[in-house]
Design a protein around this motif. Sequence first.
Motif, PDB file in Angstrom:
ATOM      1  N   THR A 187       0.585  -9.342  41.447  1.00  0.00           N
ATOM      2  CA  THR A 187       1.722  -9.457  42.164  1.00  0.00           C
ATOM      3  C   THR A 187       2.500 -10.971  41.974  1.00  0.00           C
ATOM      4  O   THR A 187       3.655 -10.992  41.986  1.00  0.00           O
ATOM      5  CB  THR A 187       1.170  -9.634  43.739  1.00  0.00           C
ATOM      6  N   PHE A 188       1.604 -12.176  41.845  1.00  0.00           N
ATOM      7  CA  PHE A 188       2.222 -13.245  41.272  1.00  0.00           C
ATOM      8  C   PHE A 188       2.889 -13.287  39.904  1.00  0.00           C
ATOM      9  O   PHE A 188       3.937 -13.638  39.912  1.00  0.00           O
ATOM     10  CB  PHE A 188       1.229 -14.217  41.203  1.00  0.00           C
ATOM     11  N   CYS A 190       4.155 -10.691  38.532  1.00  0.00           N
ATOM     12  CA  CYS A 190       5.729  -9.807  38.568  1.00  0.00           C
ATOM     13  C   CYS A 190       6.344 -10.689  39.526  1.00  0.00           C
ATOM     14  O   CYS A 190       7.548  -9.783  39.757  1.00  0.00           O
ATOM     15  CB  CYS A 190       5.324  -8.627  39.078  1.00  0.00           C
ATOM     16  N   GLY A 191       6.323 -11.813  39.903  1.00  0.00           N
ATOM     17  CA  GLY A 191       7.418 -12.308  40.532  1.00  0.00           C
ATOM     18  C   GLY A 191       7.427 -12.405  42.110  1.00  0.00           C
ATOM     19  O   GLY A 191       8.313 -12.571  42.852  1.00  0.00           O
ATOM     20  N   PHE A 192       6.460 -11.660  42.750  1.00  0.00           N
ATOM     21  CA  PHE A 192       6.479 -11.414  44.191  1.00  0.00           C
ATOM     22  C   PHE A 192       5.331 -12.358  44.903  1.00  0.00           C
ATOM     23  O   PHE A 192       4.512 -12.935  44.429  1.00  0.00           O
ATOM     24  CB  PHE A 192       5.974  -9.939  44.602  1.00  0.00           C
ATOM     25  N   LYS A 193       5.490 -12.760  46.275  1.00  0.00           N
ATOM     26  CA  LYS A 193       4.643 -13.466  46.924  1.00  0.00           C
ATOM     27  C   LYS A 193       3.253 -13.225  47.203  1.00  0.00           C
ATOM     28  O   LYS A 193       3.250 -12.148  47.663  1.00  0.00           O
ATOM     29  CB  LYS A 193       5.467 -13.940  48.062  1.00  0.00           C
ATOM     30  N   GLY A 197       3.502  -9.849  49.112  1.00  0.00           N
ATOM     31  CA  GLY A 197       4.206  -8.972  48.309  1.00  0.00           C
ATOM     32  C   GLY A 197       3.463  -7.817  47.364  1.00  0.00           C
ATOM     33  O   GLY A 197       3.719  -7.175  46.729  1.00  0.00           O
ATOM     34  N   ARG A 258       7.295 -13.518  35.724  1.00  0.00           N
ATOM     35  CA  ARG A 258       8.754 -13.022  36.389  1.00  0.00           C
ATOM     36  C   ARG A 258       9.130 -14.306  37.304  1.00  0.00           C
ATOM     37  O   ARG A 258       8.331 -14.394  38.124  1.00  0.00           O
ATOM     38  CB  ARG A 258       9.113 -11.770  36.882  1.00  0.00           C
ATOM     39  N   PRO A 260      10.709 -15.402  40.715  1.00  0.00           N
ATOM     40  CA  PRO A 260      11.100 -14.661  41.836  1.00  0.00           C
ATOM     41  C   PRO A 260      12.543 -14.463  42.054  1.00  0.00           C
ATOM     42  O   PRO A 260      13.432 -15.547  41.709  1.00  0.00           O
ATOM     43  CB  PRO A 260      10.298 -15.612  43.053  1.00  0.00           C
ATOM     44  N   GLU A 261      12.677 -13.206  42.521  1.00  0.00           N
ATOM     45  CA  GLU A 261      14.341 -13.026  42.819  1.00  0.00           C
ATOM     46  C   GLU A 261      14.909 -12.635  41.494  1.00  0.00           C
ATOM     47  O   GLU A 261      16.433 -12.382  41.570  1.00  0.00           O
ATOM     48  CB  GLU A 261      14.965 -13.998  43.722  1.00  0.00           C
ATOM     49  N   GLU A 268       7.492  -5.237  34.300  1.00  0.00           N
ATOM     50  CA  GLU A 268       7.123  -5.732  35.454  1.00  0.00           C
ATOM     51  C   GLU A 268       6.828  -4.181  36.250  1.00  0.00           C
ATOM     52  O   GLU A 268       5.849  -3.859  36.670  1.00  0.00           O
ATOM     53  CB  GLU A 268       8.193  -6.415  36.445  1.00  0.00           C
ATOM     54  N   GLU A 450      14.899  -5.654  48.550  1.00  0.00           N
ATOM     55  CA  GLU A 450      15.159  -5.064  47.195  1.00  0.00           C
ATOM     56  C   GLU A 450      15.285  -3.749  47.329  1.00  0.00           C
ATOM     57  O   GLU A 450      14.972  -3.206  47.899  1.00  0.00           O
ATOM     58  CB  GLU A 450      13.834  -5.518  46.363  1.00  0.00           C
TER      59      GLU A 450
END
Length: 609
Positions: A187-188, A190-193, A197, A258, A260-261, A268, A450
């Motif tokens: 999760t981290f 791939c740029g999510f919280k 996330g 990645r 984030p945003e 990903e 998203e």
Amino acid sequence: MSRYVLGVSAFYHDSAAAVLQDGRIVAAAQEERFSRKKHDPRFPRGAINYCLEEAEIDGGDLAAIAFYDDPALTADRIIRSSIAFAPESEAFFTRAVGSFFAVKPYFKELIQEMLNCDVPVYFARHHYSHAASAFFPSPFEKAAVLCVDGVGEWSTTSLGVGHDSEIQILKEIRYPHSLGLLYSAFTFFCGFKVNSGEYKLMGLAPYGKPIYAETIREHLIDIKDDGSFRLNLDFFDFHRGSTLTNERFDRLFKGPPRVPESRITMREMDLAASIQAVTEEVMLKTSRTLRDLTGATNLCLAGGVALNCVANGKILREGIFDDIWIQPAAGDAGGAIGAAYLADFYMLGGTRPKDDCGGDSQRGSFLGPDFSDDEILTFLSQSGATYHPLEGLDTGAATIASLLAEQKIVAMFAGRMEFGPRALGSRSILGDPRAATTQSRMNLKIKFRESFRPFAPIILEDNAAHYFELDSNSPYMLIVAPLRNEHRREPQAASDPEDMLQIVNAVRSTVPAITHIDYSARVQTVAKDVNPRMFSLLQAFHALTGCPLLVNTSFNVRGEPIVCTPEDAYRCFMRTDIDVLVLGNYILYRDEQTPVESDDSWKKEYQLD
């Protein structure tokens, strides 16, 4: 005299409170709904006050208070882990000690001071709290119990069994070997919280291919035939640093995490598909082992990983168990319910109410605040809004169904608020599933999130099997099921495989707004006795259109907790492109409201999740 128990979870994420009366859930709520801070980890003062008010008691009426975690065991893990991985673990130790020792050991003093009473306080084991939250409200007299999360004290996976008023943990996997932390690492990456996330990663998975699954198995996790596993800690940093992954992890997957945003790429998408496949493998193998270990024919699930409804659906369709039941608030929030049950049954000698065996006692998870017509009318009068009364349950259903059939987006605020992360019809935004543009419009113009994220169908219980390959009810939106072939359509191929909006807008079924790219959907079934108002609305929409389902998503914008009060609902309505707001037995139309000044600064109130 009734026996009341207060359960509390706090100080990690998703603080919550719950009250039992004679072994039955009276109220439960997450602190975020009152503080308006998503996943609020702080002492749940607002949630506690609500639960006591709903039960019509004060602190002195409580027989016991239960906390969902054992601070002594958590401290033991922090200290022993820091020593084991020293000196590299200095950053981990500093961070863990700062967050843990600031408040967690002082829960007893905090709660007794708040309630101004000297009520006995019971500290439950974290995974026992999860297990109790999964089994005791379930419809089963006996069931296997599986709890999987990041970590609770030392436990990361627990296999157990519940029978009547007792639960026993039979086997466990211990920290630092954790399926939940492995999933959070991706999760981290791939740029999510993290701790927020993970469901996005699950939703992203169908866009990719599991091309990294073998790499994960070869380098990151050693999975045994019985579902037990060990992580290769050389690729992680959660046990010694301040992040989840390290540079070796970066090299394995050909680049850094990645940002984030930033744009989501095929890497990903493929990583999401790969870790989802590995997670499902572990969950299926563990479930088979648990069936053999317990001989139970039914399964109960809790812990953060139990919110992975794709894996849940796979377990159900594999037929390992006859039926499964998942705690709707499967993460830490649900631990408040579990802790209360444990205190009631083990500390006070209470027993599971017999009339609940054979019937789910979660009450649809409608356990939060409700607002009377008088309270709503008072708010509307003070707000200056233009509104109209809805005449009776059936008339209101027909009116709302007609608006939905015209492809209006309708926000529904009616009845008691849901407990858990899913909106189940009381605090929901609804749309027409037949319209191809409903998903992108809801994502981009209303939720401000998203474009790739799918929406769930809410469907009449008796019609679910006509649309989905689903042999059991799914009242809590925690099972993903494939759409039946007769409702599928061949979509037009996207010219750009990374253009999420183009892919999302492709028509791939008769109900495209709820059909994910792999023809799956996160199904919620509705029974008349659980939510009669939503049942009537679905019936009315079915009669009008021939379609027995609607799009259902939570009533909030990205980063905001689900709305709790009429004021929260009206504010969200006015800030977004929602067409219609139903507040109890009143209806508001956007084109009749005085427009608010265009100002997006309010979005800064909420941290992106």
